[in-house]
Design a protein around this motif. Sequence first.
Motif, short mmCIF file in Angstrom:
data_model
loop_
_atom_site.label_atom_id
_atom_site.label_comp_id
_atom_site.label_asym_id
_atom_site.label_seq_id
_atom_site.Cartn_x
_atom_site.Cartn_y
_atom_site.Cartn_z
N UNK A 194 27.12 -27.54 -57.53
CA UNK A 194 26.09 -28.57 -57.76
C UNK A 194 25.42 -28.77 -56.48
N UNK A 195 23.93 -29.41 -56.62
CA UNK A 195 23.24 -29.56 -55.51
C UNK A 195 23.91 -30.52 -54.67
N UNK A 196 23.99 -30.37 -53.38
CA UNK A 196 24.76 -31.14 -52.46
C UNK A 196 25.97 -30.51 -51.94
N UNK A 197 26.31 -29.38 -52.52
CA UNK A 197 27.50 -28.98 -52.00
C UNK A 197 27.34 -27.90 -50.84
N UNK A 198 28.29 -27.43 -50.16
CA UNK A 198 28.03 -26.75 -49.01
C UNK A 198 27.83 -25.08 -49.42
N UNK A 199 26.60 -25.04 -49.57
CA UNK A 199 26.21 -23.79 -50.20
C UNK A 199 26.65 -22.53 -49.82
N UNK A 200 26.66 -22.23 -48.33
CA UNK A 200 27.22 -20.93 -47.71
C UNK A 200 28.83 -21.05 -47.99
N UNK A 201 29.37 -21.99 -47.85
CA UNK A 201 30.93 -21.99 -48.12
C UNK A 201 31.21 -21.67 -49.55
N UNK A 235 21.04 -18.78 -52.46
CA UNK A 235 22.54 -18.35 -53.20
C UNK A 235 22.45 -16.91 -53.28
N UNK A 236 21.34 -16.27 -53.73
CA UNK A 236 21.53 -14.80 -54.06
C UNK A 236 21.64 -13.96 -52.76
N UNK A 250 24.90 -10.93 -48.77
CA UNK A 250 25.65 -10.97 -47.37
C UNK A 250 27.05 -11.08 -47.42
N UNK A 251 27.62 -11.99 -48.34
CA UNK A 251 29.05 -11.98 -48.40
C UNK A 251 29.56 -10.69 -49.02
N UNK A 252 28.97 -10.23 -49.75
CA UNK A 252 29.52 -8.78 -50.67
C UNK A 252 29.60 -7.61 -49.66
N UNK A 253 28.60 -7.67 -48.80
CA UNK A 253 28.58 -6.56 -47.77
C UNK A 253 30.13 -6.73 -46.71
N UNK A 254 30.76 -7.61 -46.71
CA UNK A 254 32.04 -7.53 -46.07
C UNK A 254 33.18 -7.05 -46.93
N UNK A 307 29.49 -20.27 -52.02
CA UNK A 307 28.96 -18.80 -52.25
C UNK A 307 30.11 -17.80 -51.68
N UNK A 308 30.56 -17.91 -50.45
CA UNK A 308 31.36 -16.91 -49.84
C UNK A 308 32.70 -17.02 -50.58
#
Length: 470
Positions: free
Chosen positions: A255-262, A295-296, A301-305, A264-265
């Motif tokens: 939802x908007x307001x969430x810690x997006x990087x966290x 987010x995309x 970037x996350x999947x590269x790990x 998504x990872x």
Amino acid sequence: MKAHDGMYIGGQWRPAAGRERIEVRNPADEQILAEVPAGTAEDVDAAVRAARAALPGWAATAPAERAALIGALRDVLTARKKEIAETVTAELGSPLGFSEAVHVGSPIAVASSYAELAASYAFEERIGNSTVLLEPVGVVGAITPWNYPLHQVVAKVAPALAAGCTLVLKPAEDTPLTAQLFAEAVHEAGIPAGVFNLVTGTGPVAGQALAAHDGVDLVSFTGSTAVGRQIGATAGAAVKRVALELGGKSANVILPGADLPKAVAAGVGHVMNNSGQSCNALTRMLVHRDQYEEAVSLAAAAVAKYPTGDPREPGTRLGPVVNAKQHERVRGYIARGIEEGARLVAGGPDAPHAQGYFVAPTVFADVTPEMTIAQEEIFGPVLSILSYEDEEDALRIANGTVYGLGGAVWAADQETAAAFARRMDTGQVDINGGRFNVRAPFGGYKQSGVGRELGPHGLSEYLQTKSLQF
Ligand code: NAP
Ligand code: MG
């Protein structure tokens, strides 16, 4: 690898009735690891008879004593943790660290929870002028899949033992070696002969014979919805209890307001863990259109790990999928996503190695709710990212599949996330990254199943009630 050439029935390893064998293959190199016998209806019948013979004694064993034996089983699993993890890695292909922490760690925690519950559970309750007795259902036929080869077994065996039931287990043909190790642990723990019995074999032969056997009072199945539907029909026709833990297509709603990087990872990690072979994997990520492109890129970037590699190497985070059939099936879904117009951000249908059933970690953007990859369970390392307009749209998309097993919501605060979670048609929702809880009920809404596993709710599946009026 070490394997028993027999079935564990009535407290001993006995030769199988037939000559058919199952070849167990290592999905990382496609080599044969071992052979185990493929059970027939005759083996199933012998196992059910052993379980039935052991039932009166086990049902009459004091709960505290049953609890002590479940505790002893937990201790044996703990002592043999390394060997079990290596076996799971060999036959499933899961990275060794994940095998130790999750494939063995989680069932140890589950066994522990039932050692405690068996000792403390109220097997009798008072309602007005009645005393209600909670009695074991009887003989359980347990049919388990390969994706969590020990956890799925313990999630059935531990509560059944706590309740006073006896069992016959038919494990997945892809992961019978872990099941054989579990039978050794049961033996070593001193659980009486006949209380737990193991018949290795294929679904259509041994599984079908177990589900249809007159001497089985409850069929507890985990696996695909297609097979679950058949098992439910067979059990229904015989007026037998049934528990079905089936597939999922779980939504991860950011939802908007969430810690997006966290968010998504964590979402990417949830799908890549176990090569996407978790029934509650968060395979649909829902992101507000204003944050969509961000987010995309974060997901790419996350999947590269998560490069694929030898699951025995310490650094590997993504192993192969379990077998050749799943290898074809998962890559078929990826090809289908491209055909239907989704945008490939990472991965793709090509096998990343010449040998082994590896699938490239794959992320799709521009996925729309009606696409096949947004509706069907893929059971591989494939994430679909969908965009929504507003909360109502997000809810409609989240609830818009035949499944309802897992889910997650991320928001600025827990209250906002929990309010959204209350409106989701699903059995489990993780709030802002909430951890898996082995005592919380696990199971599905809609076509994700019937019944619940784990904790006290899981225990009650193995009990039936008798009311005495005074
Ligand atoms: P599956 O066929 O449903 O396997 C689950 C268990 O049921 C296995 O022990 C299987 O034996 C047995 N079985 C199969 N046919 C049977 C029958 N007619 N009667 C009684 N038992 C039977 O699942 P799968 O073929 O391994 O995987 C196919 C798909 O199911 C996956 O791609 C995934 O979507 C889904 N799946 C979901 C879960 C979950 O946890 N929800 C787990 C595994 C798979 P065999 O091992 O001999 O097949
Ligand atoms: Mg199958």
